[in-house]
Design a protein around this motif. Structure first.
Motif, mmCIF file in Angstrom:
data_model
loop_
_atom_site.group_PDB
_atom_site.id
_atom_site.type_symbol
_atom_site.label_atom_id
_atom_site.label_comp_id
_atom_site.label_asym_id
_atom_site.label_seq_id
_atom_site.Cartn_x
_atom_site.Cartn_y
_atom_site.Cartn_z
ATOM 1 N N ASN A 36 0.755 -1.296 -0.120
ATOM 2 C CA ASN A 36 -0.074 0.028 -0.029
ATOM 3 C C ASN A 36 0.775 1.474 0.014
ATOM 4 O O ASN A 36 0.217 2.582 0.225
ATOM 5 C CB ASN A 36 -0.948 -0.123 1.033
ATOM 6 N N TYR A 257 -2.736 4.366 8.929
ATOM 7 C CA TYR A 257 -2.519 5.022 7.454
ATOM 8 C C TYR A 257 -1.050 5.468 7.645
ATOM 9 O O TYR A 257 -0.844 6.657 7.018
ATOM 10 C CB TYR A 257 -3.586 5.838 6.934
ATOM 11 N N THR A 259 2.219 6.910 6.645
ATOM 12 C CA THR A 259 2.881 7.084 5.289
ATOM 13 C C THR A 259 4.108 7.579 5.485
ATOM 14 O O THR A 259 4.563 8.819 6.161
ATOM 15 C CB THR A 259 1.708 8.212 4.598
ATOM 16 N N ARG A 425 -5.751 7.310 1.180
ATOM 17 C CA ARG A 425 -5.740 6.126 1.987
ATOM 18 C C ARG A 425 -6.823 6.293 3.233
ATOM 19 O O ARG A 425 -7.584 5.406 3.435
ATOM 20 C CB ARG A 425 -4.604 5.615 2.778
ATOM 21 N N VAL A 426 -7.316 7.510 3.492
ATOM 22 C CA VAL A 426 -8.106 7.505 4.385
ATOM 23 C C VAL A 426 -9.553 7.938 3.720
ATOM 24 O O VAL A 426 -10.530 7.428 4.204
ATOM 25 C CB VAL A 426 -7.908 9.016 5.367
#
Length: 907
Positions: A36, A257, A259, A425-426
């Motif tokens: 991801n 998430y 990152t 992603r959110v």
């Protein structure tokens, strides 16, 4: 379904698929090691060809990606300057393992924790990505190869706590063959064998470890393993399962998430691998840059390497009411290591020395968040290289490197692709349909992760809210939006907070401003309802709305906290309140009311300060509720002092002292009474000076500093004599006598008690007289004058019963029980001490109960009832350990050990 915990595995629709070709295998493995996340084309090239890439490498990677896409579908995306493989948690064995381990972290039941860890261990099929020899892939696979034994170590720890010693010993005998140099497994094997009744086998395991380490590495076993051997040799009771103190596991959950930050994570891992006299990492950067998120994410990656505990503390370096002091931070760490009550030193040097003694040789991971100065954190530096300290700060803290080796990671803003990736992603795929607005959003956020997350949270909870609407709100605030410069400081964050704040309903916005007045780290819904002047049902709805906007966090059931940056923002907003003075008054009245309620319920005989008690039945009981509020007491009294309400400050110090007396939190009470005394001196009110000086003197005496106590009792006495308050002076003299007794100045103590009794008799202060007679009786007992002791104690007991004061009655009965023991009147001692114990249990008084239990144990032993004596002494030791009462813990343990030794000799 993908598998990397073993040879590379791929299943599509339940059918195993063989990935043929080195390039496809290596590219897929490279992507699965960073699921991801965007993996650059350069990283893929390095994974496939290492240092020998052809000129056509980029084109060949594109072709390989196309071939993989035909196998696995559109989940393989071209993104930014590379590729991203979208994988759900249940589609990759490594993510499944992480998810199950996270559930184990959250489990409070050790049996459930062990079961989940076993489930996670079952996902490994062998070394990660076995058979793929690419250097970069092998480097990435090391994380998972290390995670298996680390997970097994944690599982074994849990199973040892569950008493599964035989099963653990059998398994570890095989495991050690696979990991012969992993010393933790050998430690666990020795402990399992010892607890399984095989001390000889445990010692043999130690000798095998010593031979192996010498032959393979030319080193000796660690200090920790050597200490375990010595404990086994002397049959140390601390090794018994019942004697184990809880291991602190305080890490917050990792941020969702997460990152980017690959380079910084690599820096932190490199720092952890370096051997030095101390291990320190500093994560630095501006507010909202993601320092805490990175620290916690890293901590979860390495926590298995620190089996003795993980401690998290917020140093509140940017709190407007002031950061935690070094002493505050050390008290948090010491309490995390099961040091409580009177065992906590009151002075900084004592706290540092105790911390270093406890941390030496332990493998502890300490996260100290929001540091503001080197002075604040220097005492937290571990004493040796076995522990690791991770700091976060907005400051560079350069002077730290003058004394210590520091691995420094300075965070910059996220680039546009990383910001978009986090937002996507959110928010989900709808972002791609409003890409222009998304670009504008992340531009306004300036690459600050906190800003991106706040905006993403609004969008994910409001599915129909267009991204353009949020972008338009930010655009209209051009005068305050300056998020493109690293030097923008808090202004960039404020613009994000403004957007979230302005989206609140009017009741929630007003509540947010009012809650910005609260000075402490967390608050309860009852206080919030009082401050906002609304009912319980409405306050829950309002707080939920603020929390949804990520401006507030529910830290436990019914308790909320601001992030420190949001607290600053809320405090600024509070300045615009039209009824600011009234709101501050409500805040002060709530805390004064809580303190008055504590005083009314716990020590109703203390009446020198009158205040309206809260009409409130705290959930879980008053004492438990006060425990949760304790961290607010120092910030509140300092807030009252700073606001100029000096009367509220010293009144609060007097009233809340009932809680400290009942719980025995002497070290924690010192800064409260110091603030109360400052306020008292500001008022020049001699009554206030008398009260505050006396309370501070009691706190110092209870923390083992009787000399300082003498000075404060003397100051209180001078004030009381100046105003002619004989009753107060008599009680102060009684306390001064205890301090003299602690200093073994018995002649002065005797004279002081007699003067106190004369004054209190004349003033007709029955309770003060009872306390003075009790103290004098205990002194007579110490000096061996048992008849005089009994006369004084009987007078004290009569007064306590006359007044209905059960706490004082229990204290005097305990002293009488001790007198009966000295006279060898064991049956009478047992009867007397059981009466005291029943009273203590009835009123929930813990601080003096360990002394009573020790007396009972001693009396039973004196009567020849060894089993009953040991039962009482073990209960005393357990309670003293909980309250941090080192005096009676040592007494109980000495009695237990001596009794066991005599029993063994007779047998």
């Amino acid at each position: 379904m993908y598998g990397i915990l073993g040879p590379l595995a791929l299943k599509i629709n339940g059918e195993s698929i063989t990935v043929r070709g080195v390039k496809k295998q290596r590219m897929l493995a490279c992507l699965l090691l960073s699921p991801n996340a965007i993996v650059s084309t350069d990283a893929v090239i390095e994974a496939i060809w290492e240092d020998k890439s052809p000129d056509t490498a980029v084109r060949q990677v594109r072709n390989t990606a196309s071939q993989l896409r035909r196998m696995i579908g559109s989940v393989l995306e071209t993104a930014g300057n590379g590729y991203r493989l979208r994988v759900e948690d249940d589609q990759l064995d490594a993510l499944q393992a992480d998810s199950i381990i996270a559930r184990a972290d959250a489990a409070t039941d050790r049996g459930e924790q062990a079961r989940l860890l076993r489930e996670a261990l079952g996902l490994w099929r062998g070394p990660a990505l076995e058979g793929i020899d690419s250097r970069s892939i092998r480097f990435g696979a090391i994380h998972w190869d290390n995670k298996y034994p680390a997970c097994l170590e944690r599982c074994v720890d849990a199973e040892l706590e569950l008493g599964r010693h035989a099963e653990v010993a059998a398994e570890l005998t095989t495991v050690i063959g696979r990991f012969p140099l992993r010393e933790r497994f050998r430690y666990q094997l020795m402990l399992a064998l010892y607890r399984n009744g095989q001390p000889d086998a445990a010692l043999a395991a130690y000798q095998d470890t010593r031979r192996t380490l010498d032959a393979e590495l030319g080193i000796e076993p660690s200090a920790r393993l050597n200490e375990l051997q010595q404990q086994i040799l002397r049959r140390d009771r601390k090794l018994d399962l019942s004697e184990q103190a809880p291991i602190p596991l305080q890490l917050p959950p990792p941020v969702g998430y997460f990152t980017g930050r690959r380079a910084e994570l690599a820096q932190l891992h490199d720092g952890l691998g370096q051997v030095d006299e101390s291990q320190i990492a500093l994560i630095a950067g501006q507010g909202g840059i993601g320092k805490t998120a990175l620290a916690v994410y890293f901590a979860h990656q390495v926590k298995d390497r620190f089996p003795d505990g993980q401690i998290f503390l917020d140093l509140r370096g940017h709190d407007p009411m002031g950061a935690l002091t070094a002493s505050d931070a050390l008290l948090h760490v010491l309490r995390s290591l099961s040091v409580t009550g009177s065992a906590l030193p009151s002075d900084l040097d004592g706290q540092i020395n105790l911390y270093r003694s406890l941390a030496a040789g332990r493998r502890l991971l300490i996260i100290a968040d929001n540091a503001s100065s080197v002075e604040q954190i220097l005492p937290l530096v571990p004493p040796d290289g076995s522990s690791f300290l991770v700091l976060t700060s907005r400051h560079r803290l350069s002077p730290l490197t003058l004394k210590h080796a520091v691995q420094r990671a300075t965070l910059e803003v996220l680039d546009r692709d990383e910001s978009l990736d986090l937002l996507r992603r959110v928010v989900g795929p709808r972002l791609d349909s409003e890409l222009d607005a998304a670009h504008e959003l992340v531009t306004h956020c300036g690459g600050l992760p906190l800003a991106v997350r706040l905006i993403a949270a609004r969008l994910s909870s409001r599915k129909r809210l267009p991204l353009a609407t949020i972008a338009d709100q930010l655009r209209r605030q051009d005068t305050r939006i300056d998020m493109v410069s690293q030097d923008s400081g808090s202004y960039g964050l404020r613009s994000v907070f403004d957007a979230s704040y302005q989206a609140l309903s009017e009741p929630a916005a007003l509540a947010f401003r009012l809650l910005g007045l609260h000075p402490g780290p967390a608050f309860c819904t009852h206080l919030a309802a009082c401050l906002i002047e609304t009912g319980q049902a409405q306050i829950d709805e309002i707080l939920d709305e603020i929390a949804e906007a990520h401006l507030l966090v529910e830290v436990s059931d019914g308790r909320y906290a601001f992030h420190d940056l949001v607290r600053i923002y809320a405090a600024e907003r509070a300045k615009s309140l039209s009824d600011l003075d009234n709101a501050l008054h409500r805040l002060r009245q709530w805390y004064l009311g809580l303190a008055a309620l504590a005083n009314q319920k716990l020590t109703p005989q203390r009446k020198r300060v009158q205040a309206m008690a809260l009409q409130f039945d705290p959930p879980g009981g008053l004492l438990a509720f006060l425990d949760t509020e304790q961290l607010n007491f120092v910030p509140f009294i300092q807030h009252a002092e700073a606001q100029g309400d000096l009367t509220a400050a010293w009144h609060f110090g007097y009233l809340i002292n009932s809680y400290f007396l009942f719980r025995g939190h002497a070290a924690e009470s010192v800064p409260v009474h110091q603030a109360a005394l400052r306020a008292a001196h500001e008022t020049s009110d001699l009554v206030a000076i008398s009260v505050a000086s006396k309370n501070l003197g009691v706190a110092y005496r209870r923390t083992g500093n009787p000399q300082a106590a003498v000075g404060h009792f003397t100051a209180a006495l001078e004030a009381e004599q100046a105003i002619g308050d004989q009753r107060a002076a008599g009680f102060t003299l009684s306390q001064l006598g205890i301090a003299y007794t602690d200093l073994e100045r018995y002649v002065e103590a005797m004279a002081t008690y007699r003067t106190a009794i004369a004054i209190l008799s004349q003033a007709d202060d029955r309770r003060g007289l009872g306390v003075a007679y009790n103290n004098l009786g205990e002194l007579h007992n110490i000096l061996g004058d048992h008849d005089a002791a009994e006369q004084c104690l009987q007078q004290s007991l009569s007064i306590a019963r006359e007044l209905g004061d059960q706490r004082d009655e229990a204290i005097t009965l305990t002293a009488l029980g001790t007198l009966h023991i000295r006279r060898s009147e064991y049956d009478l001692a047992i009867t007397t001490l059981h009466t005291a114990l029943d009273l203590q249990r009835a009123i929930g008084e813990n601080f003096t109960r360990a002394e009573t239990l020790c007396g009972l144990g001693t009396a039973y032993l004196g009567r020849g009832d060894t089993d009953a004596g040991l039962r009482q002494l073990r209960e005393a030791a357990s309670l003293a350990r909980q309250t941090g009462d080192q005096r009676w813990l040592a007494y109980a343990q000495q009695k237990i050990d001596a009794t066991n030794t005599r029993t063994e000799e007779r047998s």
